[in-house]
Scaffold this active site. Structure first.
Site, PDB file in Angstrom:
ATOM      1  N   HIS A 118      49.023  34.365  35.511  1.00 27.73           N
ATOM      2  CA  HIS A 118      49.523  33.617  34.341  1.00 27.73           C
ATOM      3  C   HIS A 118      51.036  33.802  34.157  1.00 27.73           C
ATOM      4  CE1 HIS A 118      45.439  32.739  33.341  1.00 27.73           C
ATOM      5  NE2 HIS A 118      45.131  33.983  33.027  1.00 27.73           N
TER       6      HIS A 118
HETATM    7 ZN   LIG Z   1      40.921  35.683  34.130  1.00 24.80          ZN
END
Ligand SMILES: [Zn+2]
Length: 306
Positions: A118
């Protein structure tokens, strides 16, 4: 001969009481693997800052290391900033870099951390500061002459940072399997996105893995990264899917067997895992490395413990 795996769980990050990140899973996974007697555990070196900057905005790197990120940027990452967080973050990237070097020589290796997918070029999010896989891909390109790379990201959350970093890079194939109704709610564009509905179980999931995996090899990558998050387990508190431990084990076996048959170096990283109790997550993470070890050393699949 012992296989080398890299760890950084000895860098402890102070987390506030009740923080939901299961920091203990890294050590638990290493302890489980240590029982096998097949691995040598090497302390991951801290990644050189110049290498981190291959994938990240130098201003972001500087601000994170110096502790001068805005409160909002730190909130988005999800961990309170500390010097130990800096050390651990750099070691997590360093572990994937070291595993990449090792895999060039030994065909596969693993980092018992990483898969922090992320993290974007200029900001972190969702417990991810730097994108270890993106850094390693660009390191291999610029310093080892490996042009094309593929990322098989089977974490239940979309590898949005990795997708964005390589969105316009024709030399990197990003394949992400993830829950449609799960974080991140604003999805990025991987080269191939496979979206799963809540509650999807072993059968649906594994059929899709079999269906999409050949696309990775058609791309003809010179190296493959497997982000092997285990948050698709039914016991996971964030995953929303319903895979069994056997289903995840089968998934690992399909992916790793196909990568070995294809023949490019394979680097295995961790990824998410939020089962309650945490031991279920550690067991599933350990299975990934055991499966890779078994397949690359040609054990029968049955002798690779679940
Ligand atoms: Zn995850």
């Amino acid at each position: 001969m012992l296989e080398r795996l890299f760890y950084c769980d000895h860098y402890e990050i102070p987390l506030p009481e009740g923080h939901r990140f299961p920091m203990t899973k890294y050590r638990l996974t290493r302890d489980l693997l240590a029982q096998d007697g097949r691995y040598r555990f090497d302390c991951a070196p801290m990644a050189d800052r110049s290498l981190v900057e291959l994938a990240h905005d130098p201003v972001y790197v500087e601000q994170f290391i110096a502790g001068t990120l805005s409160a909002q940027a730190v909130r988005r990452i999800g961990f309170p900033w500390s010097e130990s967080l800096v050390r651990r973050t750099l070691a997590s990237v360093g572990g994937t870099l070291a595993a990449a070097e090792e895999a060039l020589e030994k065909r596969w290796s693993g980092n018992l951390a990483g898969g922090t997918h992320h993290a974007f070029r200029g900001e972190g999010s969702g417990f991810c500061v730097f994108n270890d896989i993106a850094v390693a891909i660009l390191y291999l390109r610029h310093h080892r002459g490996i042009a094309k790379a593929a990322v098989i990201d089977l974490d239940v959350h979309q590898g949005d940072g990795t997708a964005a970093i390589f969105e316009y890079d024709p030399l990197v194939l990003t394949l992400s399997f993830h829950g449609r109704n799960n974080f991140p709610f604003r999805k990025q564009r991987s080269k191939i996105d496979v979206e799963l509905e809540d509650g999807a179980g072993d059968e649906t999931y594994l059929a899709l893995v079999e269906q999409f995996l050949p696309r990775v090899f058609e791309f003809e990558p010179g190296v493959i990264f497997y982000q092997s998050g285990v948050d698709a387990l039914a016991s996971d508190t964030l995953g929303k899917l319903s895979l069994t431990q056997q289903g995840i084990a089968r998934r690992n076996e399909i992916v790793i067997r196909a990568c070995k048959a294809y023949g490019a170096p394979l680097i295995v990283t961790m990824g998410g895992g939020y089962s309650n109790p945490v031991e279920l997550t550690a067991q599933a993470h350990a299975n990934v490395y055991r499966t890779a070890s078994g397949i690359f050393n040609s054990w029968t699949s049955r002798s690779a413990p679940l």
